[in-house]
Design a protein around this motif. Structure first.
Motif, PDB file in Angstrom:
ATOM      1  N   LEU A  95       0.810  -1.212   0.000  1.00  0.00           N
ATOM      2  CA  LEU A  95       0.000   0.000   0.000  1.00  0.00           C
ATOM      3  C   LEU A  95       0.844   1.262   0.000  1.00  0.00           C
ATOM      4  O   LEU A  95       0.446   2.267  -0.602  1.00  0.00           O
ATOM      5  N   HIS A  96       2.006   1.224   0.672  1.00  0.00           N
ATOM      6  CA  HIS A  96       2.818   2.439   0.774  1.00  0.00           C
ATOM      7  C   HIS A  96       4.270   2.049   1.077  1.00  0.00           C
ATOM      8  O   HIS A  96       4.528   1.093   1.811  1.00  0.00           O
ATOM      9  N   TYR A  97       5.185   2.827   0.455  1.00  0.00           N
ATOM     10  CA  TYR A  97       6.613   2.626   0.694  1.00  0.00           C
ATOM     11  C   TYR A  97       7.190   3.884   1.340  1.00  0.00           C
ATOM     12  O   TYR A  97       6.873   4.998   0.916  1.00  0.00           O
ATOM     13  N   ASN A  98       8.038   3.713   2.313  1.00  0.00           N
ATOM     14  CA  ASN A  98       8.793   4.813   2.913  1.00  0.00           C
ATOM     15  C   ASN A  98      10.267   4.416   2.875  1.00  0.00           C
ATOM     16  O   ASN A  98      10.704   3.530   3.611  1.00  0.00           O
ATOM     17  N   LEU A  99      11.030   5.067   2.010  1.00  0.00           N
ATOM     18  CA  LEU A  99      12.408   4.660   1.736  1.00  0.00           C
ATOM     19  C   LEU A  99      13.374   5.750   2.165  1.00  0.00           C
ATOM     20  O   LEU A  99      13.159   6.928   1.873  1.00  0.00           O
ATOM     21  N   MET A 100      14.441   5.348   2.862  1.00  0.00           N
ATOM     22  CA  MET A 100      15.507   6.267   3.274  1.00  0.00           C
ATOM     23  C   MET A 100      16.844   5.674   2.863  1.00  0.00           C
ATOM     24  O   MET A 100      17.120   4.495   3.140  1.00  0.00           O
ATOM     25  N   LEU A 101      17.676   6.490   2.206  1.00  0.00           N
ATOM     26  CA  LEU A 101      18.986   6.040   1.725  1.00  0.00           C
ATOM     27  C   LEU A 101      20.060   7.011   2.181  1.00  0.00           C
ATOM     28  O   LEU A 101      19.832   8.228   2.230  1.00  0.00           O
ATOM     29  N   ASP A 140      -7.233  -9.582   5.489  1.00  0.00           N
ATOM     30  CA  ASP A 140      -7.843  -8.258   5.627  1.00  0.00           C
ATOM     31  C   ASP A 140      -7.234  -7.458   6.778  1.00  0.00           C
ATOM     32  O   ASP A 140      -7.914  -6.589   7.355  1.00  0.00           O
ATOM     33  N   ARG A 141      -6.040  -7.750   7.105  1.00  0.00           N
ATOM     34  CA  ARG A 141      -5.314  -6.942   8.086  1.00  0.00           C
ATOM     35  C   ARG A 141      -4.093  -6.341   7.400  1.00  0.00           C
ATOM     36  O   ARG A 141      -3.581  -6.886   6.415  1.00  0.00           O
ATOM     37  N   SER A 142      -3.638  -5.218   7.904  1.00  0.00           N
ATOM     38  CA  SER A 142      -2.447  -4.562   7.341  1.00  0.00           C
ATOM     39  C   SER A 142      -1.284  -4.700   8.317  1.00  0.00           C
ATOM     40  O   SER A 142      -1.468  -4.628   9.534  1.00  0.00           O
ATOM     41  N   TYR A 143      -0.095  -4.874   7.760  1.00  0.00           N
ATOM     42  CA  TYR A 143       1.122  -5.047   8.546  1.00  0.00           C
ATOM     43  C   TYR A 143       2.199  -4.131   7.982  1.00  0.00           C
ATOM     44  O   TYR A 143       2.143  -3.704   6.819  1.00  0.00           O
ATOM     45  N   ASN A 144       3.190  -3.864   8.831  1.00  0.00           N
ATOM     46  CA  ASN A 144       4.325  -3.033   8.417  1.00  0.00           C
ATOM     47  C   ASN A 144       5.579  -3.900   8.379  1.00  0.00           C
ATOM     48  O   ASN A 144       5.931  -4.567   9.366  1.00  0.00           O
ATOM     49  N   LEU A 145       6.229  -3.888   7.236  1.00  0.00           N
ATOM     50  CA  LEU A 145       7.472  -4.624   7.046  1.00  0.00           C
ATOM     51  C   LEU A 145       8.617  -3.618   7.037  1.00  0.00           C
ATOM     52  O   LEU A 145       8.640  -2.700   6.217  1.00  0.00           O
ATOM     53  N   LYS A 146       9.589  -3.816   7.929  1.00  0.00           N
ATOM     54  CA  LYS A 146      10.740  -2.929   8.034  1.00  0.00           C
ATOM     55  C   LYS A 146      12.010  -3.729   7.757  1.00  0.00           C
ATOM     56  O   LYS A 146      12.251  -4.764   8.382  1.00  0.00           O
ATOM     57  N   ILE A 147      12.813  -3.225   6.826  1.00  0.00           N
ATOM     58  CA  ILE A 147      14.053  -3.896   6.443  1.00  0.00           C
ATOM     59  C   ILE A 147      15.189  -2.872   6.477  1.00  0.00           C
ATOM     60  O   ILE A 147      15.066  -1.792   5.881  1.00  0.00           O
ATOM     61  N   ILE A 148      16.270  -3.208   7.160  1.00  0.00           N
ATOM     62  CA  ILE A 148      17.482  -2.393   7.199  1.00  0.00           C
ATOM     63  C   ILE A 148      18.565  -3.140   6.435  1.00  0.00           C
ATOM     64  O   ILE A 148      18.806  -4.327   6.693  1.00  0.00           O
ATOM     65  N   TYR A 149      19.203  -2.457   5.509  1.00  0.00           N
ATOM     66  CA  TYR A 149      20.131  -3.146   4.622  1.00  0.00           C
ATOM     67  C   TYR A 149      21.250  -2.198   4.211  1.00  0.00           C
ATOM     68  O   TYR A 149      21.226  -0.992   4.499  1.00  0.00           O
TER      69      TYR A 149
END
Length: 274
Positions: free
Chosen positions: A162-168, A242-251
């Motif tokens: 649904l949405h991406y939040n990207l930091m580089l 029908d539930r929303s989750y947040n996936l966080k990845i540090i790389y």
């Protein structure tokens, strides 16, 4: 006449008197000659030389006693040290008389080991376990006559982003970068696998959370699958529909020198390369 009378009044000299007078002259204290007279006779006095000899004997005896005590204490200390070393070599802590552990056993785990070795071994064990689990799951999918989600040419459709939040953060000194992405996911079909594209990246951490109140979903393991250029997250339980989750990845990764992913390029302006 008077002298003669006085001489006549003196007692007659007997043989006993002669012996006593001879005994007094010889120093036998008036005792008749014999064994008693010899025992009671005068003895020679102790000289200073004899006193010095006695002092040396006493001093030598004292020194020998002290040396014996010192040797005994050293032997006891060495035996205790030997027992501690033996217990440390066997890997079992030595327990003292009062039930307390010895100094070697009180050390924190890994104190006497080279730095970095336990973590490297644990990482290798973890990678081996992950590979074994992945192979077991692949065999299970093969028994079902299906390909696992990470071996398919297209991503599975049980999740929708649904949405991406990207930091580089780019580091031009060595052409590397670090990144963090937060993806809001909507669950269409229940599944315990999250599959997304990734290639030539080093994953540092992965977290999956439903919301701040419900808390996180525990990640069982994660791995890169270079054959299809995907990154797989395996959860301990299935995500609810029908539930929303947040996936966080540090790389982190390299800024490539070719047209792939996050790459670098250059150009020449007024004779200067930029």
């Amino acid at each position: 006449m008077a002298l003669e009378e006085k001489r006549e009044k003196r007692p007659p000299v007997t043989p006993m008197m002669i012996e006593e007078e001879a005994a007094l002259r010889n120093g036998s204290r008036g005792l008749p000659p014999g064994p008693w007279a010899e025992a009671a006779g005068p003895r020679p006095r102790t000289t200073e030389r004899h006193i010095a000899v006695h002092k040396r004997l006493v001093l030598g005896f004292a020194v020998s006693i002290l040396a014996l005590l010192a040797v005994t204490m050293i032997a006891v200390l060495l035996s205790v040290r030997f027992e501690e070393c033996g217990a440390t070599a066997d890997g079992s802590p030595r327990v003292g008389g009062n039930g307390s552990l010895s100094g070697a056993a009180r050390q924190p785990p890994g104190a006497g080991m080279p730095p970095g070795r336990p973590e490297e071994e644990e990482a290798r064990d973890g990678e081996a376990t992950a590979e074994e689990k992945k192979e077991e799951e692949e065999e299970e999918w093969q028994r079902r006559r299906e390909l696992p989600p990470w071996a398919r040419p297209r991503l599975p459709r049980h999740l929708r982003p649904l949405h991406y939040n990207l930091m580089l953060s780019a580091f031009m000194e060595n052409f590397t970068f670090s990144g963090e992405v937060n993806v809001q996911l909507e669950v269409r079909n229940a599944s315990r696998y999250i599959v997304l594209h990734a290639h030539r990246l080093h994953i540092e951490a992965v977290r999956v959370a439903e919301d701040k109140l419900a808390g996180g979903v525990r990640v069982a393991r994660s791995f890169l699958y270079p054959q299809t250029q995907v990154f797989v997250v395996v959860l301990n339980r299935s995500l609810e529909v029908d539930r929303s989750y947040n996936l966080k990845i540090i790389y982190n990764g390299l800024i490539e020198n070719e047209l792939l992913g996050f790459f670098r390029s250059s150009y020449v302006l007024h004779g200067e390369r930029r």
